[in-house]
Scaffold this motif. Sequence first.
Motif, PDB file in Angstrom:
ATOM      1  N   ALA A  77       2.814  -8.315   6.814  1.00 34.48           N
ATOM      2  CA  ALA A  77       3.517  -7.897   5.600  1.00 34.48           C
ATOM      3  C   ALA A  77       2.633  -8.032   4.359  1.00 34.48           C
ATOM      4  CB  ALA A  77       4.773  -8.748   5.431  1.00 34.48           C
ATOM      5  N   PRO A  78       2.852  -7.161   3.368  1.00 39.94           N
ATOM      6  CA  PRO A  78       2.198  -7.349   2.076  1.00 39.94           C
ATOM      7  C   PRO A  78       2.551  -8.738   1.535  1.00 39.94           C
ATOM      8  CG  PRO A  78       3.309  -5.226   2.146  1.00 39.94           C
ATOM      9  CD  PRO A  78       3.712  -5.972   3.390  1.00 39.94           C
ATOM     10  N   GLY A  79       1.582  -9.384   0.910  1.00 40.51           N
ATOM     11  CA  GLY A  79       1.818 -10.743   0.423  1.00 40.51           C
ATOM     12  C   GLY A  79       1.277 -11.790   1.368  1.00 40.51           C
ATOM     13  N   THR A  80       1.080 -11.417   2.647  1.00 38.25           N
ATOM     14  CA  THR A  80       0.395 -12.321   3.557  1.00 38.25           C
ATOM     15  C   THR A  80      -1.111 -12.053   3.442  1.00 38.25           C
ATOM     16  OG1 THR A  80       0.447 -10.797   5.449  1.00 38.25           O
ATOM     17  CG2 THR A  80       2.342 -12.277   5.169  1.00 38.25           C
ATOM     18  N   ILE A  81      -1.920 -13.028   3.888  1.00 36.32           N
ATOM     19  CA  ILE A  81      -3.375 -12.888   3.750  1.00 36.32           C
ATOM     20  C   ILE A  81      -3.865 -11.683   4.548  1.00 36.32           C
ATOM     21  CG2 ILE A  81      -5.594 -14.011   4.214  1.00 36.32           C
ATOM     22  CD1 ILE A  81      -4.043 -16.710   3.703  1.00 36.32           C
ATOM     23  N   ARG A  82      -3.422 -11.571   5.797  1.00 28.61           N
ATOM     24  CA  ARG A  82      -3.846 -10.424   6.601  1.00 28.61           C
ATOM     25  C   ARG A  82      -3.240  -9.128   6.072  1.00 28.61           C
ATOM     26  NH1 ARG A  82      -3.079 -13.513  12.412  1.00 28.61           N
ATOM     27  NH2 ARG A  82      -5.208 -14.293  12.641  1.00 28.61           N
ATOM     28  N   GLY A  83      -1.996  -9.185   5.603  1.00 27.78           N
ATOM     29  CA  GLY A  83      -1.348  -7.992   5.068  1.00 27.78           C
ATOM     30  C   GLY A  83      -2.073  -7.453   3.847  1.00 27.78           C
ATOM     31  N   ASP A  84      -2.625  -8.344   3.052  1.00 27.85           N
ATOM     32  CA  ASP A  84      -3.307  -7.916   1.830  1.00 27.85           C
ATOM     33  C   ASP A  84      -4.780  -7.578   2.054  1.00 27.85           C
ATOM     34  OD1 ASP A  84      -0.952  -8.230   0.498  1.00 27.85           O
ATOM     35  OD2 ASP A  84      -1.567  -9.982  -0.670  1.00 27.85           O
ATOM     36  N   PHE A  85      -5.432  -8.254   3.024  1.00 24.35           N
ATOM     37  CA  PHE A  85      -6.894  -8.138   3.104  1.00 24.35           C
ATOM     38  C   PHE A  85      -7.434  -7.572   4.413  1.00 24.35           C
ATOM     39  CE2 PHE A  85      -6.257 -11.880   0.205  1.00 24.35           C
ATOM     40  CZ  PHE A  85      -6.556 -11.201  -0.960  1.00 24.35           C
ATOM     41  N   ALA A  86      -6.685  -7.599   5.497  1.00 20.21           N
ATOM     42  CA  ALA A  86      -7.226  -7.173   6.795  1.00 20.21           C
ATOM     43  C   ALA A  86      -6.893  -5.711   7.065  1.00 20.21           C
ATOM     44  CB  ALA A  86      -6.682  -8.057   7.910  1.00 20.21           C
ATOM     45  N   ILE A  87      -7.762  -5.077   7.863  1.00 23.99           N
ATOM     46  CA  ILE A  87      -7.582  -3.657   8.181  1.00 23.99           C
ATOM     47  C   ILE A  87      -7.482  -3.442   9.683  1.00 23.99           C
ATOM     48  CG2 ILE A  87      -8.706  -1.389   8.083  1.00 23.99           C
ATOM     49  CD1 ILE A  87     -10.011  -2.384   5.449  1.00 23.99           C
ATOM     50  N   ASP A  88      -8.213  -4.267  10.474  1.00 21.32           N
ATOM     51  CA  ASP A  88      -8.338  -4.051  11.920  1.00 21.32           C
ATOM     52  C   ASP A  88      -7.977  -5.333  12.648  1.00 21.32           C
ATOM     53  OD1 ASP A  88     -10.174  -1.963  13.836  1.00 21.32           O
ATOM     54  OD2 ASP A  88      -9.951  -4.030  14.550  1.00 21.32           O
ATOM     55  N   ILE A  89      -7.309  -5.217  13.807  1.00 18.02           N
ATOM     56  CA  ILE A  89      -6.911  -6.419  14.560  1.00 18.02           C
ATOM     57  C   ILE A  89      -8.122  -7.268  14.950  1.00 18.02           C
ATOM     58  CG2 ILE A  89      -6.887  -5.218  16.798  1.00 18.02           C
ATOM     59  CD1 ILE A  89      -4.496  -7.056  17.549  1.00 18.02           C
ATOM     60  N   GLY A  90      -9.248  -6.612  15.210  1.00 21.14           N
ATOM     61  CA  GLY A  90     -10.465  -7.348  15.590  1.00 21.14           C
ATOM     62  C   GLY A  90     -11.238  -7.879  14.399  1.00 21.14           C
ATOM     63  N   ARG A  91     -10.753  -7.661  13.191  1.00 21.31           N
ATOM     64  CA  ARG A  91     -11.387  -8.148  11.946  1.00 21.31           C
ATOM     65  C   ARG A  91     -10.273  -8.614  11.021  1.00 21.31           C
ATOM     66  NH1 ARG A  91     -14.880  -7.479  14.969  1.00 21.31           N
ATOM     67  NH2 ARG A  91     -16.845  -6.324  14.775  1.00 21.31           N
ATOM     68  N   ASN A  92      -9.536  -9.627  11.493  1.00 27.63           N
ATOM     69  CA  ASN A  92      -8.332  -9.975  10.735  1.00 27.63           C
ATOM     70  C   ASN A  92      -8.485 -11.190   9.830  1.00 27.63           C
ATOM     71  OD1 ASN A  92      -8.325 -11.834  12.758  1.00 27.63           O
ATOM     72  ND2 ASN A  92      -6.364 -11.215  13.656  1.00 27.63           N
ATOM     73  N   VAL A  93      -9.699 -11.451   9.372  1.00 25.65           N
ATOM     74  CA  VAL A  93     -10.023 -12.263   8.199  1.00 25.65           C
ATOM     75  C   VAL A  93      -9.810 -13.766   8.337  1.00 25.65           C
ATOM     76  CG1 VAL A  93      -9.576 -12.585   5.700  1.00 25.65           C
ATOM     77  CG2 VAL A  93      -9.566 -10.317   6.678  1.00 25.65           C
TER      78      VAL A  93
END
Length: 128
Positions: A77-93
């Motif tokens: 979801a937007p507002g989560t770290i991955r929701g705001d910054f990650a693009i790919d499941i294999g690069r999920n920050v």
Amino acid sequence: MEQTFIMIKPDGVQRGHVGEIIAFAEKHYADLSSKPFFNGLLDYIVSGPVVAMVWEGKNVVTTGRKSIGATNPTDSAPGTIRGDFAIDIGRNVIHGSDAVESARKEIGLWFPEGVANWSSILHPWIYE
Ligand code: RTP
């Protein structure tokens, strides 16, 4: 007080390379060794420095995972770290322990000499 292990992954840091952590990466993700993405996951995790942390707080494993968001950025979801910054499941920050027991194991693996035994003077203002 509950603790959780948090690691900002290489794409969250983007500097240099630390080959010795291959052994740590293999141990850290040992439960995923049969997955088809395991080798790619190891290559990714050792591709640069990571920032390893221990967070402490009430139900911090659950709240940490909520702040991080779903594994696949498509679902986070937007507002989560991955929701705001990650693009790919294999690069999920970012990583966060998924259970108290795995947090205990991961903190032991990444901080073999232990972590500072501090208690925050702020706790009485944060928790009832
Ligand atoms: P993490 O352990 O990194 O916090 O991630 P997680 O619990 O949310 O997800 P988990 O199932 O334990 O997967 C570990 C990491 O493997 C990578 N992954 N790639 N290519 C793929 O299909 C795939 N699936 C998982 C992700 O980097 C995931 O965070």
